[in-house]
Write a protein that holds these residues in place. Structure first.
Motif, PDB file in Angstrom:
ATOM      1  N   GLN A  68      23.761-107.361 102.380  1.00 37.56           N
ATOM      2  CA  GLN A  68      23.939-106.715 101.308  1.00 37.56           C
ATOM      3  C   GLN A  68      25.181-106.316 101.167  1.00 37.56           C
ATOM      4  OE1 GLN A  68      22.031-102.577 101.141  1.00 37.56           O
ATOM      5  NE2 GLN A  68      20.674-103.791  99.911  1.00 37.56           N
ATOM      6  N   GLN A  69      25.850-106.067 103.275  1.00 41.69           N
ATOM      7  CA  GLN A  69      27.428-106.455 102.880  1.00 41.69           C
ATOM      8  C   GLN A  69      27.898-107.960 102.205  1.00 41.69           C
ATOM      9  OE1 GLN A  69      28.014-105.609 107.196  1.00 41.69           O
ATOM     10  NE2 GLN A  69      26.458-103.535 107.252  1.00 41.69           N
ATOM     11  N   ASP A  70      27.605-109.042 102.742  1.00 40.13           N
ATOM     12  CA  ASP A  70      28.305-109.850 102.817  1.00 40.13           C
ATOM     13  C   ASP A  70      28.025-109.797 100.741  1.00 40.13           C
ATOM     14  OD1 ASP A  70      28.686-110.955 104.944  1.00 40.13           O
ATOM     15  OD2 ASP A  70      26.406-112.442 104.382  1.00 40.13           O
ATOM     16  N   GLN A  71      26.922-109.566 100.043  1.00 45.02           N
ATOM     17  CA  GLN A  71      26.553-109.776  99.071  1.00 45.02           C
ATOM     18  C   GLN A  71      27.756-108.407  98.322  1.00 45.02           C
ATOM     19  OE1 GLN A  71      23.275-108.629  96.983  1.00 45.02           O
ATOM     20  NE2 GLN A  71      21.961-110.017  97.810  1.00 45.02           N
ATOM     21  N   ALA A  72      28.237-107.607  98.916  1.00 44.71           N
ATOM     22  CA  ALA A  72      29.417-106.849  98.721  1.00 44.71           C
ATOM     23  C   ALA A  72      30.956-107.278  98.711  1.00 44.71           C
ATOM     24  CB  ALA A  72      29.493-105.293  99.429  1.00 44.71           C
ATOM     25  N   LEU A  73      30.750-107.668  99.941  1.00 46.33           N
ATOM     26  CA  LEU A  73      32.457-108.437  99.864  1.00 46.33           C
ATOM     27  C   LEU A  73      32.660-109.698  99.152  1.00 46.33           C
ATOM     28  CD1 LEU A  73      31.471-109.179 103.737  1.00 46.33           C
ATOM     29  CD2 LEU A  73      33.532-107.060 102.559  1.00 46.33           C
ATOM     30  N   GLN A  74      31.152-111.038  98.093  1.00 44.07           N
ATOM     31  CA  GLN A  74      31.491-111.967  97.073  1.00 44.07           C
ATOM     32  C   GLN A  74      31.982-111.323  96.199  1.00 44.07           C
ATOM     33  OE1 GLN A  74      28.894-113.978  98.726  1.00 44.07           O
ATOM     34  NE2 GLN A  74      28.957-114.465 100.798  1.00 44.07           N
ATOM     35  N   GLY A  75      30.920-109.532  96.172  1.00 44.61           N
ATOM     36  CA  GLY A  75      31.112-109.212  95.168  1.00 44.61           C
ATOM     37  C   GLY A  75      30.155-109.352  94.007  1.00 44.61           C
ATOM     38  N   VAL A  76      29.083-110.032  94.927  1.00 41.87           N
ATOM     39  CA  VAL A  76      27.985-110.554  93.639  1.00 41.87           C
ATOM     40  C   VAL A  76      26.789-109.509  93.590  1.00 41.87           C
ATOM     41  CG1 VAL A  76      28.368-113.188  93.891  1.00 41.87           C
ATOM     42  CG2 VAL A  76      26.871-111.771  95.550  1.00 41.87           C
ATOM     43  N   GLY A  77      26.129-109.118  92.650  1.00 40.13           N
ATOM     44  CA  GLY A  77      25.168-108.554  92.297  1.00 40.13           C
ATOM     45  C   GLY A  77      25.488-107.021  92.621  1.00 40.13           C
ATOM     46  N   THR A  78      26.466-107.065  92.205  1.00 38.83           N
ATOM     47  CA  THR A  78      27.188-105.537  92.325  1.00 38.83           C
ATOM     48  C   THR A  78      27.100-104.984  91.236  1.00 38.83           C
ATOM     49  OG1 THR A  78      29.406-105.904  93.104  1.00 38.83           O
ATOM     50  CG2 THR A  78      27.725-105.357  94.791  1.00 38.83           C
ATOM     51  N   SER A  79      26.294-103.875  90.704  1.00 37.97           N
ATOM     52  CA  SER A  79      26.167-103.392  89.283  1.00 37.97           C
ATOM     53  C   SER A  79      27.610-102.715  90.198  1.00 37.97           C
ATOM     54  CB  SER A  79      25.319-102.625  88.833  1.00 37.97           C
ATOM     55  OG  SER A  79      24.202-102.295  90.182  1.00 37.97           O
ATOM     56  N   PRO A  80      27.992-101.361  89.272  1.00 35.38           N
ATOM     57  CA  PRO A  80      29.323-100.079  89.789  1.00 35.38           C
ATOM     58  C   PRO A  80      27.595 -99.000  90.481  1.00 35.38           C
ATOM     59  CG  PRO A  80      29.557-100.372  87.502  1.00 35.38           C
ATOM     60  CD  PRO A  80      27.960-101.645  87.833  1.00 35.38           C
ATOM     61  N   ALA A  81      28.199 -98.508  91.869  1.00 34.36           N
ATOM     62  CA  ALA A  81      27.351 -98.335  93.024  1.00 34.36           C
ATOM     63  C   ALA A  81      26.972 -96.955  92.134  1.00 34.36           C
ATOM     64  CB  ALA A  81      28.152 -98.339  93.959  1.00 34.36           C
ATOM     65  N   SER A  82      28.113 -96.150  91.481  1.00 34.51           N
ATOM     66  CA  SER A  82      27.984 -95.109  90.634  1.00 34.51           C
ATOM     67  C   SER A  82      28.396 -95.296  89.541  1.00 34.51           C
ATOM     68  CB  SER A  82      28.816 -93.801  91.542  1.00 34.51           C
ATOM     69  OG  SER A  82      28.960 -92.496  90.869  1.00 34.51           O
ATOM     70  N   PRO A  83      27.884 -94.527  88.268  1.00 32.98           N
ATOM     71  CA  PRO A  83      28.106 -94.792  86.761  1.00 32.98           C
ATOM     72  C   PRO A  83      29.602 -93.361  86.685  1.00 32.98           C
ATOM     73  CG  PRO A  83      26.392 -93.489  87.469  1.00 32.98           C
ATOM     74  CD  PRO A  83      26.276 -94.137  88.792  1.00 32.98           C
ATOM     75  N   GLN A  84      29.469 -92.769  87.310  1.00 31.90           N
ATOM     76  CA  GLN A  84      31.230 -92.098  87.537  1.00 31.90           C
ATOM     77  C   GLN A  84      31.525 -92.502  87.902  1.00 31.90           C
ATOM     78  OE1 GLN A  84      28.193 -89.230  88.294  1.00 31.90           O
ATOM     79  NE2 GLN A  84      27.272 -88.839  85.684  1.00 31.90           N
ATOM     80  N   PRO A  85      32.975 -91.565  88.083  1.00 33.48           N
ATOM     81  CA  PRO A  85      34.377 -92.446  88.999  1.00 33.48           C
ATOM     82  C   PRO A  85      34.004 -90.977  89.716  1.00 33.48           C
ATOM     83  CG  PRO A  85      35.056 -91.426  86.697  1.00 33.48           C
ATOM     84  CD  PRO A  85      33.000 -91.670  86.476  1.00 33.48           C
ATOM     85  N   LEU A  86      34.188 -91.485  90.814  1.00 31.87           N
ATOM     86  CA  LEU A  86      34.150 -90.687  92.339  1.00 31.87           C
ATOM     87  C   LEU A  86      35.332 -90.195  92.310  1.00 31.87           C
ATOM     88  CD1 LEU A  86      32.234 -93.294  94.205  1.00 31.87           C
ATOM     89  CD2 LEU A  86      31.646 -91.320  93.148  1.00 31.87           C
ATOM     90  N   PRO A  87      35.709 -89.380  92.328  1.00 28.39           N
ATOM     91  CA  PRO A  87      37.402 -88.639  92.468  1.00 28.39           C
ATOM     92  C   PRO A  87      37.759 -89.301  93.766  1.00 28.39           C
ATOM     93  CG  PRO A  87      35.624 -87.134  91.180  1.00 28.39           C
ATOM     94  CD  PRO A  87      34.730 -87.847  91.574  1.00 28.39           C
ATOM     95  N   LYS A  88      37.144 -88.435  94.798  1.00 31.84           N
ATOM     96  CA  LYS A  88      37.420 -88.389  95.786  1.00 31.84           C
ATOM     97  C   LYS A  88      36.982 -88.807  96.880  1.00 31.84           C
ATOM     98  CE  LYS A  88      40.494 -84.275  95.857  1.00 31.84           C
ATOM     99  NZ  LYS A  88      40.529 -83.623  94.934  1.00 31.84           N
ATOM    100  N   PHE A  89      37.046 -89.838  97.547  1.00 32.56           N
ATOM    101  CA  PHE A  89      36.290 -91.134  98.301  1.00 32.56           C
ATOM    102  C   PHE A  89      36.469 -91.085  99.376  1.00 32.56           C
ATOM    103  CE2 PHE A  89      34.788 -94.952  99.491  1.00 32.56           C
ATOM    104  CZ  PHE A  89      33.463 -94.962  98.658  1.00 32.56           C
ATOM    105  N   TYR A  90      35.651 -90.152 100.689  1.00 35.65           N
ATOM    106  CA  TYR A  90      36.027 -90.434 102.118  1.00 35.65           C
ATOM    107  C   TYR A  90      35.691 -91.721 102.508  1.00 35.65           C
ATOM    108  CZ  TYR A  90      38.187 -86.067 101.063  1.00 35.65           C
ATOM    109  OH  TYR A  90      38.912 -85.042 100.707  1.00 35.65           O
ATOM    110  N   ILE A  91      36.440 -92.298 104.071  1.00 37.81           N
ATOM    111  CA  ILE A  91      35.720 -93.321 104.922  1.00 37.81           C
ATOM    112  C   ILE A  91      36.163 -92.495 106.520  1.00 37.81           C
ATOM    113  CG2 ILE A  91      36.045 -95.470 105.422  1.00 37.81           C
ATOM    114  CD1 ILE A  91      37.314 -96.143 102.368  1.00 37.81           C
ATOM    115  N   SER A  92      35.033 -92.553 106.745  1.00 38.34           N
ATOM    116  CA  SER A  92      35.995 -92.033 108.102  1.00 38.34           C
ATOM    117  C   SER A  92      35.226 -92.550 109.455  1.00 38.34           C
ATOM    118  CB  SER A  92      35.167 -90.662 108.037  1.00 38.34           C
ATOM    119  OG  SER A  92      35.824 -90.286 109.340  1.00 38.34           O
ATOM    120  N   PHE A  93      35.671 -93.077 110.752  1.00 38.93           N
ATOM    121  CA  PHE A  93      34.959 -93.323 111.763  1.00 38.93           C
ATOM    122  C   PHE A  93      35.656 -93.247 112.857  1.00 38.93           C
ATOM    123  CE2 PHE A  93      38.597 -96.473 111.419  1.00 38.93           C
ATOM    124  CZ  PHE A  93      39.472 -96.584 110.107  1.00 38.93           C
TER     125      PHE A  93
END
Ligand SMILES: [Zn+2]
Length: 431
Positions: free
Chosen positions: A161-186
């Protein structure tokens, strides 16, 4: 059944629990019989297909072979045709492939329970739980083997799935609405590993040796407005996790792919929250250059306390004026104030410069007043809690020594389960 019920009811003292377990046993036995018939019926009516070998040759049937299957209803006898290639002598069991029981005597339902139980607690405990909750008698060793095998399949599924996401294939928008504040934390957390996994690694032990390897854990979540006091609020169901013992380069790509899968492209504002470690800055700069990168305020406090301790004493606290400067995001002023105290030489000078370096390097990610104004999270508490629950609770218990391969399989399983995606994984195996 009915006669048994009558006999039981005739006893003077009722034993409800014994009745329950007898009935459950009877229901399982009956179910196992029906399941066995269902398998035979399916085999008799399934359309015959031409079975091809990997080499391209047509394979021919070499008769039936039996194997016992353990299902959630108990043991079910199972026989299926064995096919072999005349050219290269490769063998196949096509029915096993269709039923998702290749090279295993455990049904998918049982493997799912074993994987879940083995991912939740130590394998001995998992074996007891399965016996108690599901009437399944399996050895701890078997749970370990199956849980790790399923974990590796989960990792493969995630990485596809990561490979697909990176290649931008088969990715219908993950969320129908825009996501106002999107956090990435590690963040990272050490888990105890076997000696042979540590050869040549420097660690934190007094003799410089290591006992642990770092698991890198990342999460993605979204913010849903503010609470009553005006503090940012996390969408409780929005958190997903990825993690592994791996290089920061590989982990950076893993994190980036997960963000893409979660709808990075539709995010209106992207925020990266870290503890300010060097490789975290590199990942943020490489994969999320457009994001607002925030260094966790509480880690910054800790570094401030460390400076006070180096200068004055083990019990020292940072002066309020320093804390105010930090919260205002005025790092240059903070640096000059703390820098005035710098001793002329020695070990403490060295340690102090290191701490000041932390603030100097992260100054751009410490504009806390501005973040508060924008009502953003300034703490990496979500991923730190993840390190404790997703990783620590299972992989950091006393007496444990993991192999990297085994740990990564269990980490993949737990990330999948904690992200609420275990169901999707099993569903993906049927289609
Ligand atoms: Zn062949």
């Amino acid at each position: 059944m009915r006669r048994l019920a009558a006999a039981l009811a005739a006893r003077q003292t009722p034993d409800f629990e014994a009745w329950e377990s007898l009935m459950l046993q009877a229901a399982r036995q009956g179910g196992a019989g029906v399941l066995g018939s269902l398998l035979i019926h399916w085999q008799q009516h399934a359309p015959r297909e031409v079975i091809l070998c990997q080499c391209g040759q047509r394979m021919s049937s070499r008769g039936r072979r039996a194997k016992g299957l353990l299902t959630t209803l108990g043991r079910v006898p199972f026989g299926r045709a064995f096919y072999q290639c005349q050219q290269c002598h490769q063998g196949r069991f096509p029915d096993d492939e269709r039923l998702d029981i290749v090279r295993t005597t455990y049904s998918p339902g049982v493997r799912r329970l074993m994987a879940r139980a083995g991912s939740q607690s130590q394998f001995e405990q998992a074996a007891e739980d399965l016996s108690c909750y599901a009437g399944l008698k399996v050895q701890p060793r078997e749970i370990e083997r199956v849980a790790e095998a399923v974990g590796r399949e989960v990792e493969q599924w995630l990485s596809d799935q990561q490979d697909q996401a990176l290649q931008g294939v088969g990715t219908s928008p993950a969320s129908p609405q825009p996501l106002p504040k999107f956090y990435i934390s590690f963040d990272g957390t050490g888990i105890p590993v076997r000696k042979n996994e540590l050869v040549g690694r420097r660690g934190k032990q007094t003799d410089g040796s290591a006992r642990t390897r770092e698991v890198k854990l990342g999460c993605v979540f979204t913010q849903v407005g503010l609470d009553k006091e005006g503090y940012p609020q996390r969408d409780p169901d929005s958190t997903t996790y990825v993690g592994a013992i791996e290089s920061s380069t590989l982990f950076g790509w893993r994190m980036y792919a997960e963000a893409l899968r979660r709808g990075l492209a539709q995010a209106q504002e992207v925020i990266v929250l870290t503890d300010g470690a060097r490789y975290n800055r590199t990942i943020a700069q490489t994969h999320f250059p457009e994001a607002v990168h925030i260094v966790d305020l509480f880690h910054a406090y800790e570094h401030l306390t460390l400076i006070a301790q180096i200068l004055w004493s083990q019990q020292a606290k940072a002066p309020q004026s320093w804390r105010d400067l930090l919260e205002a995001g005025n790092i240059s002023r903070l640096l000059s104030k703390a820098g005035q105290q710098l001793p002329a030489s020695g070990q403490s000078k060295k340690s102090l410069l290191k701490q000041l370096g932390y603030f100097a390097n992260n100054a751009a990610q410490m504009r806390y007043a501005e973040y508060r104004e924008k009502r953003l999270f300034v703490g990496s508490g979500v991923v730190e809690a993840g390190c404790r629950t997703v990783i620590g609770q299972r992989l950091k218990q006393s007496g444990m020594r993991w192999s990297v391969r085994g740990a990564n399989a269990i980490i993949a399983l737990r990330c999948c389960i904690f992200s609420g995606r275990f169901e999707d994984f099993w569903a993906s195996r049927v289609s």
